[in-house]
Design an enzyme around this catalytic site. Structure first.
Site, short mmCIF file in Angstrom:
data_model
loop_
_atom_site.label_atom_id
_atom_site.label_comp_id
_atom_site.label_asym_id
_atom_site.label_seq_id
_atom_site.Cartn_x
_atom_site.Cartn_y
_atom_site.Cartn_z
N ALA A 176 0.86 -1.18 0.00
CA ALA A 176 0.00 0.00 0.00
C ALA A 176 0.90 1.23 0.00
O ALA A 176 2.04 1.17 0.47
CB ALA A 176 -0.89 -0.03 1.23
N GLY A 229 0.44 -4.93 0.80
CA GLY A 229 -0.75 -5.00 -0.05
C GLY A 229 -0.50 -5.74 -1.36
O GLY A 229 -1.44 -6.31 -1.94
N GLU A 258 -0.92 -9.26 -0.49
CA GLU A 258 -2.35 -9.48 -0.23
C GLU A 258 -3.16 -9.53 -1.53
O GLU A 258 -4.10 -10.32 -1.66
CB GLU A 258 -2.87 -8.36 0.68
N GLU A 284 4.31 -4.91 7.34
CA GLU A 284 3.58 -3.81 7.97
C GLU A 284 4.03 -3.51 9.40
O GLU A 284 4.03 -2.36 9.82
CB GLU A 284 2.06 -4.09 7.95
N1 COA Z 1 4.58 3.11 -0.91
C1 COA Z 1 4.95 4.23 -1.54
N2 COA Z 1 6.05 4.32 -2.28
C2 COA Z 1 6.81 3.23 -2.41
C3 COA Z 1 6.50 2.02 -1.78
C4 COA Z 1 5.30 1.98 -0.99
N3 COA Z 1 4.90 0.87 -0.39
N4 COA Z 1 7.45 1.11 -2.07
C5 COA Z 1 8.33 1.74 -2.85
N5 COA Z 1 7.95 3.02 -3.06
C6 COA Z 1 8.62 4.04 -3.85
C7 COA Z 1 9.86 4.58 -3.14
O1 COA Z 1 9.52 5.57 -2.20
C8 COA Z 1 10.63 5.13 -4.32
O2 COA Z 1 10.06 6.35 -4.71
P1 COA Z 1 11.03 7.64 -5.04
O3 COA Z 1 11.86 7.19 -6.20
O4 COA Z 1 10.07 8.72 -5.38
O5 COA Z 1 11.84 7.86 -3.80
C9 COA Z 1 10.33 4.14 -5.42
O6 COA Z 1 9.13 3.48 -5.05
C10 COA Z 1 11.40 3.08 -5.60
O7 COA Z 1 11.59 2.44 -4.35
P2 COA Z 1 13.04 2.24 -3.68
O8 COA Z 1 12.84 2.06 -2.21
O9 COA Z 1 13.97 3.31 -4.12
O10 COA Z 1 13.47 0.86 -4.37
P3 COA Z 1 14.50 -0.21 -3.79
O11 COA Z 1 14.70 -1.19 -4.89
O12 COA Z 1 15.69 0.44 -3.20
O13 COA Z 1 13.73 -0.95 -2.59
C11 COA Z 1 11.83 -2.05 -1.56
C12 COA Z 1 12.62 -1.75 -2.87
C13 COA Z 1 10.58 -2.81 -1.98
C14 COA Z 1 12.70 -2.93 -0.66
C15 COA Z 1 11.48 -0.74 -0.83
O14 COA Z 1 10.91 0.16 -1.79
C16 COA Z 1 10.50 -0.91 0.29
O15 COA Z 1 10.87 -1.39 1.36
N6 COA Z 1 9.21 -0.49 0.07
C17 COA Z 1 8.21 -0.51 1.10
C18 COA Z 1 7.72 -1.93 1.35
C19 COA Z 1 6.65 -1.94 2.41
O16 COA Z 1 6.89 -1.66 3.57
N7 COA Z 1 5.42 -2.28 1.99
C20 COA Z 1 4.31 -2.41 2.90
C21 COA Z 1 3.51 -1.15 2.92
S1 COA Z 1 2.14 -1.31 4.04
#
Ligand code: COA
Length: 260
Positions: free
Chosen positions: A66, A111, A114, A134
């Site tokens: 999400a 999400g 999910e 989460e």
């Molecule tokens: N919500 C909003 N934006 C998200 C996102 C999320 N769940 N997951 C990734 N993004 C965005 C990042 O903020 C980034 O945006 P930006 O370029 O404007 O800064 C872009 O997507 C790329 O993500 P980035 O983190 O730079 O990629 P990465 O390859 O280094 O890491 C992940 C990948 C998946 C490990 C990391 O993005 C992450 O941990 N995301 C959140 C996962 C999470 O907690 N999901 C559950 C949400 S309830």
């Protein structure tokens, strides 16, 4: 033909492919994306042309969860409405007449995991990563993860994933039964399309009843679930697809199902 901002939708030979399309945000699920996915699924269900739906993601993610930016300042009432919108997508996928297959090409976190779990089954790329992270954000899964993950992989494994927020790779996801198959990245969509085509060539009313009865029956006592199955079995004997399927077998030819 509808136009969408956050998804793309293609249809060919009875198989629709819905691609989550916010690759710069790793297909993070915001309100618009949830509305568009649900709207597309409901429209496909009304049109009665599609026999199988494939869900996948553009770029390196299926969906990284999400949208944390959208959620960060949400008061509880808005968070409830957001969770309801996520559940409504899962409900639309589960109650639709056609099976959906998640083709998980990369990150399926929060999400994203999910959404994949709301599909009938999951195939994954070797690059896929799954998790319910989460708790790392101080919240819990809100789009069905605490429920569907446990139903798919068992309570103990689901709890460990939800409590730790750990991410697992495709092979571990296969080992615990979260995914049905793992493919090389370039093979993922072709292999999922093969499975979809095999399903699409079968009697669509029969496939729909298989979906309904396996889904509903899983939460019922065996006696009631068996009755549900027997009723659905009988119902299909009132269809022309049943007559065509059995006649084609006896005449040693391929059946031509009309979904009637
Ligand atoms: N919500 C909003 N934006 C998200 C996102 C999320 N769940 N997951 C990734 N993004 C965005 C990042 O903020 C980034 O945006 P930006 O370029 O404007 O800064 C872009 O997507 C790329 O993500 P980035 O983190 O730079 O990629 P990465 O390859 O280094 O890491 C992940 C990948 C998946 C490990 C990391 O993005 C992450 O941990 N995301 C959140 C996962 C999470 O907690 N999901 C559950 C949400 S309830």
């Amino acid at each position: 033909m509808s136009t969408y901002e956050t998804i793309t939708l293609e249809q060919k030979d009875g198989v629709a492919t819905l691609t989550l399309n916010r690759p710069d945000k790793l297909n993070a699920l915001n309100e618009l994306l949830l509305i568009e996915v649900r709207g597309a699924v409901l429209t496909l269900a009304q049109e009665h042309k599609v026999r199988v739906l494939i869900l996948t993601g553009a770029g390196k993610a299926f969906a990284a969860g999400a949208d944390i930016g959208a959620m960060s300042e949400m008061p509880p009432a808005t968070a409830k409405a957001f969770a309801d919108a996520g559940h409504a997508v899962g409900d639309a996928l589960e109650s639709g007449p056609f099976p959906s297959i998640a083709a998980v090409n990369g990150f399926a976190l929060g999400g994203g995991c999910e959404l994949a779990l709301a599909c009938d089954f999951i195939h994954a790329s070797e690059k896929a990563k799954f998790g319910q992270p989460e708790v790392k954000l101080g919240v819990i899964p809100g789009f069905g993860g605490t429920q569907r993950l446990a139903r798919r992989v068992g309570l103990g494994r689901a709890r460990e994933l939800c409590y730790t927020g750990d991410t697992i790779g495709a092979e571990e996801a296969l080992r615990i039964g979260l995914v049905n198959a793992v493919h090389a990245p370039d093979d993922l969509l072709p292999r999922v399309r093969d499975v979809a085509a095999r399903i699409a060539s079968k009697g669509p009313l029969a496939v729909a009843q298989c979906k309904r009865v396996t889904g509903r029956g899983a939460d019922l006592p065996l006696e009631r679930a068996s009755e549900l199955e027997a009723q659905a079995f009988a119902l299909l004997f009132g269809t022309s697809d049943q007559r065509e399927g059995m006649k084609a077998f006896l005449e040693k030819r391929e059946p031509s199902f009309k979904g009637q």
